[in-house]
Write a protein that holds these residues in place. Structure first.
Motif, PDB file in Angstrom:
ATOM      1  N   TYR A  50       0.824  -1.198   0.000  1.00 60.54           N
ATOM      2  CA  TYR A  50       0.000   0.000   0.000  1.00 60.54           C
ATOM      3  C   TYR A  50       0.861   1.253   0.000  1.00 60.54           C
ATOM      4  CZ  TYR A  50      -3.248  -3.602   1.374  1.00 60.54           C
ATOM      5  OH  TYR A  50      -3.980  -4.757   1.397  1.00 60.54           O
ATOM      6  N   TYR A  97     -18.938   2.428 -11.398  1.00 59.60           N
ATOM      7  CA  TYR A  97     -17.547   1.977 -11.426  1.00 59.60           C
ATOM      8  C   TYR A  97     -17.382   0.495 -11.094  1.00 59.60           C
ATOM      9  CZ  TYR A  97     -16.348   6.890 -11.768  1.00 59.60           C
ATOM     10  OH  TYR A  97     -16.240   8.202 -12.199  1.00 59.60           O
ATOM     11  N   ARG A 149     -11.787   4.616  -1.374  1.00 57.75           N
ATOM     12  CA  ARG A 149     -10.972   5.201  -2.450  1.00 57.75           C
ATOM     13  C   ARG A 149     -11.107   6.726  -2.458  1.00 57.75           C
ATOM     14  NH1 ARG A 149      -8.598   3.516  -7.359  1.00 57.75           N
ATOM     15  NH2 ARG A 149      -7.413   5.332  -8.069  1.00 57.75           N
ATOM     16  N   TRP A 150     -12.305   7.238  -2.226  1.00 57.97           N
ATOM     17  CA  TRP A 150     -12.509   8.686  -2.164  1.00 57.97           C
ATOM     18  C   TRP A 150     -11.646   9.304  -1.068  1.00 57.97           C
ATOM     19  CZ3 TRP A 150     -14.540  11.360   2.061  1.00 57.97           C
ATOM     20  CH2 TRP A 150     -14.800  12.718   1.848  1.00 57.97           C
ATOM     21  N   SER A 151     -11.634   8.674   0.101  1.00 60.43           N
ATOM     22  CA  SER A 151     -10.845   9.175   1.223  1.00 60.43           C
ATOM     23  C   SER A 151      -9.357   9.164   0.887  1.00 60.43           C
ATOM     24  CB  SER A 151     -11.119   8.332   2.473  1.00 60.43           C
ATOM     25  OG  SER A 151     -10.376   8.782   3.578  1.00 60.43           O
ATOM     26  N   ILE A 152      -8.885   8.061   0.331  1.00 62.09           N
ATOM     27  CA  ILE A 152      -7.461   7.929   0.005  1.00 62.09           C
ATOM     28  C   ILE A 152      -7.058   8.898  -1.103  1.00 62.09           C
ATOM     29  CG2 ILE A 152      -5.803   6.345  -1.058  1.00 62.09           C
ATOM     30  CD1 ILE A 152      -7.053   4.134   0.696  1.00 62.09           C
ATOM     31  N   GLN A 153      -7.925   9.073  -2.100  1.00 57.55           N
ATOM     32  CA  GLN A 153      -7.614  10.034  -3.156  1.00 57.55           C
ATOM     33  C   GLN A 153      -7.509  11.466  -2.628  1.00 57.55           C
ATOM     34  OE1 GLN A 153     -10.614   9.202  -6.197  1.00 57.55           O
ATOM     35  NE2 GLN A 153      -9.040   8.267  -7.463  1.00 57.55           N
ATOM     36  N   ASN A 154      -8.143  11.723  -1.502  1.00 59.70           N
ATOM     37  CA  ASN A 154      -8.025  13.025  -0.855  1.00 59.70           C
ATOM     38  C   ASN A 154      -6.792  13.107   0.038  1.00 59.70           C
ATOM     39  OD1 ASN A 154     -10.253  14.417  -1.930  1.00 59.70           O
ATOM     40  ND2 ASN A 154     -11.651  13.409  -0.509  1.00 59.70           N
ATOM     41  N   GLY A 155      -5.949  12.067  -0.006  1.00 60.60           N
ATOM     42  CA  GLY A 155      -4.701  12.081   0.747  1.00 60.60           C
ATOM     43  C   GLY A 155      -4.848  11.782   2.214  1.00 60.60           C
ATOM     44  N   THR A 188      -6.545   6.206   5.980  1.00 53.72           N
ATOM     45  CA  THR A 188      -7.909   5.719   6.152  1.00 53.72           C
ATOM     46  C   THR A 188      -7.925   4.372   6.866  1.00 53.72           C
ATOM     47  OG1 THR A 188      -8.508   6.857   4.097  1.00 53.72           O
ATOM     48  CG2 THR A 188     -10.040   5.187   4.899  1.00 53.72           C
ATOM     49  N   HIS A 245      -8.115  -2.003  -4.972  1.00 50.33           N
ATOM     50  CA  HIS A 245      -8.200  -0.754  -5.746  1.00 50.33           C
ATOM     51  C   HIS A 245      -7.743   0.461  -4.943  1.00 50.33           C
ATOM     52  CE1 HIS A 245     -10.550  -3.455  -8.170  1.00 50.33           C
ATOM     53  NE2 HIS A 245     -11.479  -3.546  -7.232  1.00 50.33           N
ATOM     54  N   SER A 280      -4.545   1.566  -4.744  1.00 48.44           N
ATOM     55  CA  SER A 280      -3.528   2.336  -5.456  1.00 48.44           C
ATOM     56  C   SER A 280      -3.656   2.260  -6.965  1.00 48.44           C
ATOM     57  CB  SER A 280      -2.117   1.830  -5.059  1.00 48.44           C
ATOM     58  OG  SER A 280      -1.977   0.455  -5.352  1.00 48.44           O
TER      59      SER A 280
END
Length: 231
Positions: free
Chosen positions: A12, A193, A203-209, A212, A228, A230
Motif C-alpha cells: 500500500y 464503477y 478510495r474517495w478518502s485515500i484520493q483526498n490524501g 484511512t 483498488h 492504489s
C-alpha cells in the motif's frame, strides 16, 4: 474471497510523517462491543498485507492484538509502538484546566517518543485551537491527528491546517458507521464503477490524501476494502 500467495499480497502507498517515517495510507480499525475479531486481524495481516492496525485501551482488545501480531499477550506484547495517540482533547481533572491536562499528557508522550518507546506520537479528535495550544505549550508538533472523515463529514479547514503544519490527517469511520453504504449517490457511483459502496468511500478518502482506517470483523469485507487502493 480468493486465497493468496506471498507474491500476490498487496502493498500500500505510504504517507510521510514529519519525522521521516512512513505510515501506510490504509489500515484496519478495531473497536469494542463486537468490533474485534482475532481471525479477521490475522487474515488482514497475513493475506491482505495490512501493517497498520488501530486500537485503543478502552476497546479492551490489546492482548488479543498482541497475539495476532506476534503470538504473545502482555497487553500488546511489543517492544515499541509505531504510533501512539492521545485519544481525546477533553478531560476532567479537579483543579486543572483541559489545556493544562492536555499539555501534561502530551509532555508524557514526548518523553516516550524521546525514549524510543513510540516511534511517532499524535492526537485524536483535536480541533485547530487544541493544536495551536499544544504548539505553544510543548516541544513536538503531533505527527498525526486522527479525526472522523467521510463523505458526510469533511472538515476541510482541519485537513488544510494539518497539511500546513506537517501533521498527517488520519480519518476514521470512512463508511460513516455504515450510513454511506446505502446512500443513493454512493450507490450510483458504485454501480457506475463496478465497485462496492465501501470501496467507493475508501478510495474517495485515500484520493483526498487521508490515511484511512475502515473497521470490519469479516474477512471478505476486509479483502474488498483492500482492493483498488492504489490502482
Amino acid at each position: 474471497m480468493t486465497s493468496t500467495s506471498a507474491s500476490s499480497i498487496p502493498t500500500y502507498p505510504t504517507v510521510p510523517l514529519s519525522n521521516g517515517l512512513q505510515i501506510p495510507i490504509l489500515g484496519l480499525g478495531t473497536s469494542h462491543h463486537g468490533g474485534y475479531s482475532h481471525r479477521a486481524v490475522v487474515y488482514a495481516l497475513r493475506d491482505c498485507g495490512l501493517r497498520h492496525i488501530d486500537t485503543a485501551r478502552r476497546y479492551g482488545c490489546e492482548a488479543q492484538l498482541g497475539v495476532a501480531v506476534q503470538g504473545r499477550a502482555a497487553r500488546l506484547g511489543v517492544d515499541y509502538l509505531d504510533l501512539y495517540l492521545m485519544h481525546w482533547p477533553d478531560c476532567s481533572v479537579p483543579g486543572q484546566s483541559n489545556r493544562e491536562v492536555r499539555a501534561e499528557t502530551w509532555r508524557a508522550l514526548e518523553e516516550l517518543y524521546d525514549e524510543g518507546v513510540c516511534r511517532a506520537i499524535g492526537v485524536s479528535n483535536f480541533l485547530i485551537p487544541h493544536l495551536e495550544e499544544l504548539k505553544e505549550d510543548c516541544s513536538i508538533v503531533p505527527h498525526v491527528n486522527q479525526v472522523e472523515y467521510h463523505p458526510f463529514q469533511q472538515p476541510q479547514e482541519m485537513v488544510q491546517y494539518c497539511r500546513r503544519e506537517g501533521i498527517v490527517f488520519e480519518g476514521y469511520c470512512p463508511l460513516a458507521k455504515g450510513e454511506a453504504l446505502t446512500h443513493p449517490a454512493i450507490l450510483r457511483l458504485a454501480d457506475k464503477y463496478k465497485r462496492t459502496p465501501a470501496q467507493i468511500c475508501i478510495r474517495w478518502s485515500i484520493q483526498n490524501g487521508v490515511v484511512t482506517i475502515p473497521k470490519s470483523t469479516k474477512e471478505q469485507r476486509i479483502w474488498e476494502n483492500c482492493q483498488h487502493v492504489s490502482a
